[in-house]
Design a protein around this motif. Sequence first.
Motif, PDB file in Angstrom:
ATOM      1  N   VAL A  96       0.840  -1.201   0.000  1.00 23.39           N
ATOM      2  CA  VAL A  96       0.000   0.000   0.000  1.00 23.39           C
ATOM      3  C   VAL A  96       0.879   1.257   0.000  1.00 23.39           C
ATOM      4  O   VAL A  96       0.627   2.206  -0.750  1.00 23.39           O
ATOM      5  CB  VAL A  96      -0.971  -0.017   1.205  1.00 23.39           C
ATOM      6  CG1 VAL A  96      -1.658   1.333   1.379  1.00 23.39           C
ATOM      7  CG2 VAL A  96      -1.994  -1.128   1.029  1.00 23.39           C
ATOM      8  N   ILE A  97       1.916   1.256   0.831  1.00 19.57           N
ATOM      9  CA  ILE A  97       2.831   2.409   0.877  1.00 19.57           C
ATOM     10  C   ILE A  97       3.509   2.607  -0.473  1.00 19.57           C
ATOM     11  O   ILE A  97       3.578   3.723  -0.991  1.00 19.57           O
ATOM     12  CB  ILE A  97       3.874   2.226   2.003  1.00 19.57           C
ATOM     13  CG1 ILE A  97       3.190   2.328   3.358  1.00 19.57           C
ATOM     14  CG2 ILE A  97       4.999   3.248   1.880  1.00 19.57           C
ATOM     15  CD1 ILE A  97       4.071   1.913   4.526  1.00 19.57           C
ATOM     16  N   TYR A  98       4.012   1.522  -1.047  1.00 18.43           N
ATOM     17  CA  TYR A  98       4.699   1.636  -2.327  1.00 18.43           C
ATOM     18  C   TYR A  98       3.749   2.103  -3.432  1.00 18.43           C
ATOM     19  O   TYR A  98       4.120   2.938  -4.259  1.00 18.43           O
ATOM     20  CB  TYR A  98       5.338   0.297  -2.715  1.00 18.43           C
ATOM     21  CG  TYR A  98       6.170   0.412  -3.961  1.00 18.43           C
ATOM     22  CD1 TYR A  98       7.425   0.996  -3.914  1.00 18.43           C
ATOM     23  CD2 TYR A  98       5.705  -0.052  -5.184  1.00 18.43           C
ATOM     24  CE1 TYR A  98       8.200   1.126  -5.055  1.00 18.43           C
ATOM     25  CE2 TYR A  98       6.469   0.069  -6.326  1.00 18.43           C
ATOM     26  CZ  TYR A  98       7.711   0.651  -6.263  1.00 18.43           C
ATOM     27  OH  TYR A  98       8.469   0.778  -7.396  1.00 18.43           O
ATOM     28  N   ALA A  99       2.545   1.570  -3.446  1.00 18.78           N
ATOM     29  CA  ALA A  99       1.575   1.986  -4.474  1.00 18.78           C
ATOM     30  C   ALA A  99       1.274   3.473  -4.375  1.00 18.78           C
ATOM     31  O   ALA A  99       1.097   4.149  -5.392  1.00 18.78           O
ATOM     32  CB  ALA A  99       0.291   1.168  -4.343  1.00 18.78           C
ATOM     33  N   ASN A 101       6.775   7.102  -6.414  1.00 15.80           N
ATOM     34  CA  ASN A 101       7.547   8.113  -7.139  1.00 15.80           C
ATOM     35  C   ASN A 101       8.402   8.967  -6.206  1.00 15.80           C
ATOM     36  O   ASN A 101       9.157   9.814  -6.666  1.00 15.80           O
ATOM     37  CB  ASN A 101       6.616   9.018  -7.954  1.00 15.80           C
ATOM     38  CG  ASN A 101       5.985   8.243  -9.095  1.00 15.80           C
ATOM     39  OD1 ASN A 101       6.616   7.373  -9.685  1.00 15.80           O
ATOM     40  ND2 ASN A 101       4.722   8.527  -9.387  1.00 15.80           N
ATOM     41  N   GLU A 102       8.285   8.754  -4.914  1.00 13.01           N
ATOM     42  CA  GLU A 102       9.073   9.504  -3.939  1.00 13.01           C
ATOM     43  C   GLU A 102      10.500   8.944  -3.903  1.00 13.01           C
ATOM     44  O   GLU A 102      10.687   7.743  -3.729  1.00 13.01           O
ATOM     45  CB  GLU A 102       8.461   9.395  -2.543  1.00 13.01           C
ATOM     46  CG  GLU A 102       7.110  10.049  -2.410  1.00 13.01           C
ATOM     47  CD  GLU A 102       7.209  11.569  -2.464  1.00 13.01           C
ATOM     48  OE1 GLU A 102       8.199  12.133  -1.973  1.00 13.01           O
ATOM     49  OE2 GLU A 102       6.268  12.173  -3.020  1.00 13.01           O
ATOM     50  N   PRO A 103      11.511   9.800  -4.052  1.00 14.21           N
ATOM     51  CA  PRO A 103      12.904   9.320  -4.055  1.00 14.21           C
ATOM     52  C   PRO A 103      13.279   8.538  -2.789  1.00 14.21           C
ATOM     53  O   PRO A 103      14.001   7.546  -2.875  1.00 14.21           O
ATOM     54  CB  PRO A 103      13.735  10.596  -4.165  1.00 14.21           C
ATOM     55  CG  PRO A 103      12.814  11.605  -4.757  1.00 14.21           C
ATOM     56  CD  PRO A 103      11.437  11.239  -4.307  1.00 14.21           C
ATOM     57  N   MET A 161      14.756   3.481  -0.318  1.00 16.83           N
ATOM     58  CA  MET A 161      14.506   2.519   0.744  1.00 16.83           C
ATOM     59  C   MET A 161      14.386   1.103   0.161  1.00 16.83           C
ATOM     60  O   MET A 161      15.011   0.155   0.657  1.00 16.83           O
ATOM     61  CB  MET A 161      13.221   2.868   1.497  1.00 16.83           C
ATOM     62  CG  MET A 161      12.885   1.869   2.607  1.00 16.83           C
ATOM     63  SD  MET A 161      11.310   2.184   3.408  1.00 16.83           S
ATOM     64  CE  MET A 161      10.159   1.604   2.181  1.00 16.83           C
ATOM     65  N   PHE A 162      13.617   0.953  -0.918  1.00 10.62           N
ATOM     66  CA  PHE A 162      13.446  -0.370  -1.514  1.00 10.62           C
ATOM     67  C   PHE A 162      14.742  -0.866  -2.156  1.00 10.62           C
ATOM     68  O   PHE A 162      15.039  -2.060  -2.126  1.00 10.62           O
ATOM     69  CB  PHE A 162      12.268  -0.378  -2.488  1.00 10.62           C
ATOM     70  CG  PHE A 162      10.937  -0.499  -1.798  1.00 10.62           C
ATOM     71  CD1 PHE A 162      10.454  -1.737  -1.410  1.00 10.62           C
ATOM     72  CD2 PHE A 162      10.171   0.621  -1.508  1.00 10.62           C
ATOM     73  CE1 PHE A 162       9.237  -1.864  -0.757  1.00 10.62           C
ATOM     74  CE2 PHE A 162       8.952   0.513  -0.851  1.00 10.62           C
ATOM     75  CZ  PHE A 162       8.480  -0.731  -0.475  1.00 10.62           C
TER      76      PHE A 162
END
Length: 181
Positions: A100-103, A107-109, A114-115
């Motif tokens: 959910v956070i990634y979706a 687009n946040e650097p 982090m990933f």
Amino acid sequence: MAESTSAPGVVGLFRGFLILGLTGFGGVLPLARHMVVAQRRWLTGAEFSELLSLCQFLPGGNIINLSVAIGLRFGGIPGSIAALVGLIAAPTAVVLVLGVIYARYNNEPHVVHMFAGLAAAAAGLLVAMALKLALPLRRRPMAIAIAVIVFVAVAVFHLPLVPTMLVIAPLSIFITIKAGA
């Protein structure tokens, strides 16, 4: 120091694999080895390597197969279910939250970095695990040769894993039997 040296029950299997599932994101196999062999002493290093070898040959995730096999060994079918549920319950919830956070923020650097960092850490854990699994083979030149052949076939020549294993597994069993005789 060893937490337990006796065979685990169903509750012990659930707890052990629950803790493993909570602490081992992206690289649970090295942590599984540490928990099962060094910390709780459920299996020896050689037994772990042999069981993992079987689990790697089976379809599905290695750690999933390993949890089911260890659960079955110590608790039968209820032990397998307990180990499997313990292993996947918490990580499933965390993956859903991260998804959910990634979706939402892909687009946040900072999220991208982090990933990328998580991927690098997981790769390092995988290399460490490979080295630990290779240690028992150091006195078996034929086993080392087979491992190198499989690595070159899959990593260098990009041969498909399943056909490679269908050829190499019986060959390695035959060679090991002949070397032991």
